[in-house]
Design an enzyme around this catalytic site. Structure first.
Site, PDB file in Angstrom:
ATOM      1  N   GLU A  44     -39.179   6.560 -30.814  1.00 40.86           N
ATOM      2  CA  GLU A  44     -38.116   5.678 -30.342  1.00 40.86           C
ATOM      3  C   GLU A  44     -38.159   5.538 -28.830  1.00 40.86           C
ATOM      4  OE1 GLU A  44     -34.272   5.841 -32.950  1.00 40.86           O
ATOM      5  OE2 GLU A  44     -34.887   7.917 -32.544  1.00 40.86           O
ATOM      6  N   LYS A 124     -27.539  -0.488 -33.622  1.00 42.12           N
ATOM      7  CA  LYS A 124     -28.930  -0.029 -33.635  1.00 42.12           C
ATOM      8  C   LYS A 124     -29.510  -0.399 -35.007  1.00 42.12           C
ATOM      9  CE  LYS A 124     -31.673   4.133 -32.634  1.00 42.12           C
ATOM     10  NZ  LYS A 124     -31.620   5.597 -32.351  1.00 42.12           N
ATOM     11  N   THR A 188      16.637  -1.108   9.662  1.00 40.93           N
ATOM     12  CA  THR A 188      15.777  -1.712  10.671  1.00 40.93           C
ATOM     13  C   THR A 188      16.294  -3.092  11.040  1.00 40.93           C
ATOM     14  OG1 THR A 188      14.317  -2.831   9.090  1.00 40.93           O
ATOM     15  CG2 THR A 188      13.813  -0.544   9.604  1.00 40.93           C
ATOM     16  N   PRO A 190      15.730  -7.039  11.794  1.00 38.68           N
ATOM     17  CA  PRO A 190      14.804  -8.006  11.207  1.00 38.68           C
ATOM     18  C   PRO A 190      13.607  -8.226  12.122  1.00 38.68           C
ATOM     19  CG  PRO A 190      17.069  -8.830  11.137  1.00 38.68           C
ATOM     20  CD  PRO A 190      17.082  -7.621  12.014  1.00 38.68           C
ATOM     21  N   PHE A 200      18.151  -4.720   7.920  1.00 41.49           N
ATOM     22  CA  PHE A 200      17.516  -4.429   6.639  1.00 41.49           C
ATOM     23  C   PHE A 200      17.624  -2.946   6.310  1.00 41.49           C
ATOM     24  CE2 PHE A 200      15.549  -8.520   7.135  1.00 41.49           C
ATOM     25  CZ  PHE A 200      15.144  -8.901   5.862  1.00 41.49           C
ATOM     26  N   LEU A 259      -4.807  -7.970  -0.433  1.00 40.30           N
ATOM     27  CA  LEU A 259      -4.804  -6.505  -0.421  1.00 40.30           C
ATOM     28  C   LEU A 259      -5.802  -5.987   0.601  1.00 40.30           C
ATOM     29  CD1 LEU A 259      -4.771  -5.862  -4.278  1.00 40.30           C
ATOM     30  CD2 LEU A 259      -2.889  -5.439  -2.688  1.00 40.30           C
ATOM     31  N   PRO A 262      -1.298  -8.240   4.225  1.00 47.38           N
ATOM     32  CA  PRO A 262      -1.881  -8.664   5.508  1.00 47.38           C
ATOM     33  C   PRO A 262      -1.110  -8.266   6.757  1.00 47.38           C
ATOM     34  CG  PRO A 262      -0.909 -10.535   4.341  1.00 47.38           C
ATOM     35  CD  PRO A 262      -0.915  -9.383   3.376  1.00 47.38           C
TER      36      PRO A 262
END
Length: 314
Positions: A44, A124, A188, A190, A200, A259, A262
């Site tokens: 084989e 096979k 935070t 903006p 925020f 991704l 950015p």
């Protein structure tokens, strides 16, 4: 090739990886033929014989279908070429080994990260079994390993604390998502957008997921819709913002899902809660979070936010 549409992943319920995978669509590539030298017997390996392979790829095809974009699905010509190459390369005693190699190549290379489950059937037909048989075949099913991803959550409209708590609960109960860690909540100012916005509340969470990247994005959007998010003004006030910041080591320039995110490497309101929970983390292609945070222009505008159950769990 055949494609079978399945229902979209369900939102709530307990996080259940198997259920999420069972709801994926299916692309089949069958009858891939090549000469191989796999078998226990010396003849084989010396002479070889023909092998035939069928593969079924489980993934979400909806993102590709909506935009008619090949980049959002699997190129089945590349899959067929990879299978053909695996059959013809090397020499294995067992067809089980050949099936495993094909499955892992699809899950970690040719179909990564979109293919979340693969079925491989190796035929096979000339197997030397000593009796007249029509075929000898093995079928295996293998799942892709869960992917570690980072999400950022933010809100500056309405009951901000409730929005964050509800989003964390919904994401944690989404089939195929397991929340591994959560950053603290920070308040935070903006960044960007129109003047006159309120402050925020922001945080970041780490999840382990069997969902593909676009299904994870859809889970984020469902959480936003649950909070009645309206996209009226870019970077304007919002009840809830859930962004996919990273998805494993994946890099994508897709207009809907870039991704890593950015702008995340410039935003202290993303980096700081992430760094608090995972100080040694790195952003793919951009370096250590600690260094990025040290250079973020908005880092001086961060201040501790309220204590919200579930957040601040490293």
């Amino acid at each position: 090739m055949t494609t079978t549409a399945g229902p979209e992943p369900s939102l709530p319920g307990s996080s259940h990886p198997g259920r999420a995978l069972d709801q994926l669509d299916r692309i089949e590539v069958t009858g891939i033929r090549a000469w191989g030298r796999h078998g226990v017997l010396s003849q084989e390996k010396d002479l070889g014989q023909q092998f035939v392979v069928d593969v079924a790829l489980h993934l979400s095809t909806a993102p590709a279908g909506r935009r008619d974009a090949l980049s959002r699905t699997v190129n089945y010509a590349e899959v067929a070429a990879a299978v053909h190459e695996e059959i013809g390369s090397g020499s294995h005693d067992l067809v089980e080994t050949l099936a495993e190699r094909i499955a892992q190549r699809i899950l970690t290379d040719t179909g990564h990260p979109l293919v979340r489950r693969v079925e491989v059937r190796v035929h096979k037909p000339s197997a030397p079994v000593g009796l007249p048989v029509g075929d000898v075949a093995i079928t295996i099913t293998r799942d892709a390993a869960p992917v570690e991803a980072v999400l950022a959550l933010g809100t500056n409209l309405g009951d901000r604390e409730s929005h964050l708590a509800r989003a964390l609960d919904l994401l944690g109960r989404t089939d195929g998502i397991e929340v591994g860690w959560t950053g603290p909540v920070l308040e935070t100012a903006p960044v960007g957008g129109p003047d006159g916005q309120g402050a925020f509340l922001n945080s970041a969470i780490g999840v382990s997921t069997v969902l593909g990247p676009f299904d994870l994005l859809e889970a984020a959007h469902r959480a936003e819709r649950d909070a009645h998010r309206e996209r009226l003004v870019r970077w304007g006030p919002r009840t809830l913002d859930v962004d996919v910041i990273t998805y494993g080591e994946s890099v994508s320039a897709d207009e809907e899902l870039t991704l890593p995110h950015p702008r995340a490497h410039e935003r202290a309101f993303v980096l700081a809660p992430w760094h608090a929970a995972r100080p040694d983390a790195e952003m793919p292609g951009l370096g250590p979070i600690a260094e990025l945070l040290a250079h973020a222009e908005d880092r001086d505008g961060l201040r501790p936010g309220p204590t919200i159950p579930g957040f601040g769990r490293p």
